[in-house]
Scaffold this motif. Sequence first.
Motif, short mmCIF file in Angstrom:
data_model
loop_
_atom_site.label_atom_id
_atom_site.label_comp_id
_atom_site.label_asym_id
_atom_site.label_seq_id
_atom_site.Cartn_x
_atom_site.Cartn_y
_atom_site.Cartn_z
N GLU A 80 44.34 41.77 44.66
CA GLU A 80 44.98 40.94 45.69
C GLU A 80 44.27 39.60 45.82
N SER A 81 42.92 39.68 45.80
CA SER A 81 42.14 38.46 45.92
C SER A 81 42.39 37.53 44.72
N LEU A 82 42.42 38.12 43.51
CA LEU A 82 42.67 37.30 42.31
C LEU A 82 44.05 36.64 42.39
N SER A 83 45.01 37.41 42.92
CA SER A 83 46.37 36.84 42.95
C SER A 83 46.49 35.74 44.02
N ARG A 84 45.54 35.71 44.95
CA ARG A 84 45.51 34.58 45.91
C ARG A 84 44.82 33.36 45.28
N GLY A 85 44.38 33.52 44.02
CA GLY A 85 43.74 32.39 43.33
C GLY A 85 42.24 32.33 43.55
N GLU A 86 41.67 33.44 44.06
CA GLU A 86 40.21 33.43 44.28
C GLU A 86 39.47 33.96 43.06
N VAL A 87 38.25 33.46 42.86
CA VAL A 87 37.35 34.06 41.87
C VAL A 87 36.69 35.25 42.57
N ALA A 88 36.62 36.39 41.89
CA ALA A 88 35.92 37.54 42.49
C ALA A 88 34.47 37.49 42.02
N VAL A 89 33.53 37.41 42.95
CA VAL A 89 32.11 37.37 42.59
C VAL A 89 31.48 38.70 42.99
N VAL A 90 31.17 39.52 42.01
CA VAL A 90 30.76 40.90 42.28
C VAL A 90 29.26 41.06 42.10
N ALA A 91 28.63 41.71 43.06
CA ALA A 91 27.21 42.05 42.95
C ALA A 91 27.08 43.17 41.92
N GLY A 92 26.37 42.91 40.83
CA GLY A 92 26.22 43.92 39.77
C GLY A 92 25.27 45.02 40.18
N PHE A 93 25.15 46.06 39.33
CA PHE A 93 24.06 47.04 39.44
C PHE A 93 24.25 48.07 40.55
N GLN A 94 25.31 47.90 41.39
CA GLN A 94 25.39 48.76 42.57
C GLN A 94 26.76 49.40 42.76
N GLY A 95 26.78 50.53 43.46
CA GLY A 95 28.02 51.19 43.81
C GLY A 95 27.82 51.95 45.12
N ILE A 96 28.77 52.85 45.39
CA ILE A 96 28.68 53.66 46.61
C ILE A 96 28.99 55.11 46.25
N THR A 97 28.23 56.04 46.83
CA THR A 97 28.45 57.45 46.50
C THR A 97 29.51 58.04 47.43
N ALA A 98 29.94 59.26 47.12
CA ALA A 98 30.93 59.93 47.96
C ALA A 98 30.37 60.14 49.37
N GLU A 99 29.03 60.19 49.50
CA GLU A 99 28.40 60.36 50.83
C GLU A 99 28.30 59.03 51.57
#
Length: 414
Positions: A126-145
Amino acid sequence: MALIVQKFGGTSVADIDRIRHASGHTAREIAAGNKVIVVVSAMAGVTNQLVEYCNQLSPLATVESRAHYDHVVASGEQVTSGLMALALAERGLPSRAWCGWQIPMTTDSAHSKARIEHIDVRAINESLSRGEVAVVAGFQGITAEGKISTLGRGGSDTTAVALAAAFGAERCDIYTDVDGVYTCDPRIVKKARKLDKVSYEEMLEMASLGSKVLQTRSVELAMNYHVRVQVLSSFDDKPGTFLVDEEELVEQQRVTGIAYSREEARITLVNVENRPGVSAGIFGPLADAGINVDMIVQNVTESGTQTDVTFTVAKTELARALQIVKSGEGMPRFENVHTDSGVAKISVIGVGMRSHAGIAAEMFRTLAEKNINIIVISTSEIKISVLIDEAYIELALRALHTAYGLDAVEEKMV
Ligand code: ADP
Ligand code: ASP
Ligand code: MG
């Protein structure tokens, strides 16, 4: 209009000027009409500093402390993603910064070495289609907990390749401080040569055997999902090294690259009783404790009733491995145990090994000529590894690099 993933490593975002400079690579892709997902590492040195803080309070012993470690060390990338978004704004480019949990990018709960399980593409799309660059913090995620996780050191490469796969990107550019993948670490072997192409399989071996230019898991993902990865420098505008299928390599060298690792330690059990089940007795309990054993060699003594068993484990796991070996539970009887952390593993890698004979013999001859003793040998279809005294690592790398004809040809002035 294509989607490009760009990843900037620590040195490429080491200070504000470099972040500004890196954002120029993004601006160029946008100007060419592409959409861009940018993945950033922490600024150079930041992750090491955060790890050091954690270690002062608690080594990575318990699951709980590993979760807290992840909570701390993931913060470096959050800072850079925000700064990169600000640098893009300076250029008039709209963007949105994302932490792993905001995407969300879910991982398993193996804190400090988590694996990505799922990437929700909806919000970023959605963000890309609004013309935004997505800047993602690498190296990280979120667990099921709902806890923050990290993907292991060097894990931003994996974030980038995983995003490229999930979003069907045309290319994943890994910007770093060297202009590509070299025949050997150019910091150690000055005559190392840049490769224009390297096969996924060779890169996978090189990475897993110590060439940290790409995290091993990122190469695995690139291979499985056919992601077109380029490794290139953020400091100049030259094309880098492309990961390709083996069939795309026009000529196959006998050896493509040489890797090294200082991260292993040797354990030798002396005069172990020689009977069926001895290896299972030693390596079973180590496996149960989650300790990875890499190289193994077993020598039967003259009488045949006893055997010496030598193997390697990660230096960081040496103490734990020793404790298990000595604890005796399920272990065969042995007289003595020696350990050595001053060892290094050197590996020569090349798909050409499948069709060329004599490559191992040449490795052993070259090391013998330099008087370097080989402690353990292990081979697979496209690699040969030897364990040697760490003191000889540079000598061995340079000698092998020359022996296999990998040295760069010096350009002569006319
Ligand atoms: P980044 O911070 O950009 O992720 P890394 O330090 O993780 O950068 O990886 C780049 C480094 O990898 C180079 O500076 C180089 O010393 C090292 N390296 C090791 N083996 C190789 C190789 N075969 N080719 C290129 N670089 C290598
Ligand atoms: N910042 C993390 C590290 O230093 C991840 C990365 O750089 O890829 O390991
Ligand atoms: Mg890296």
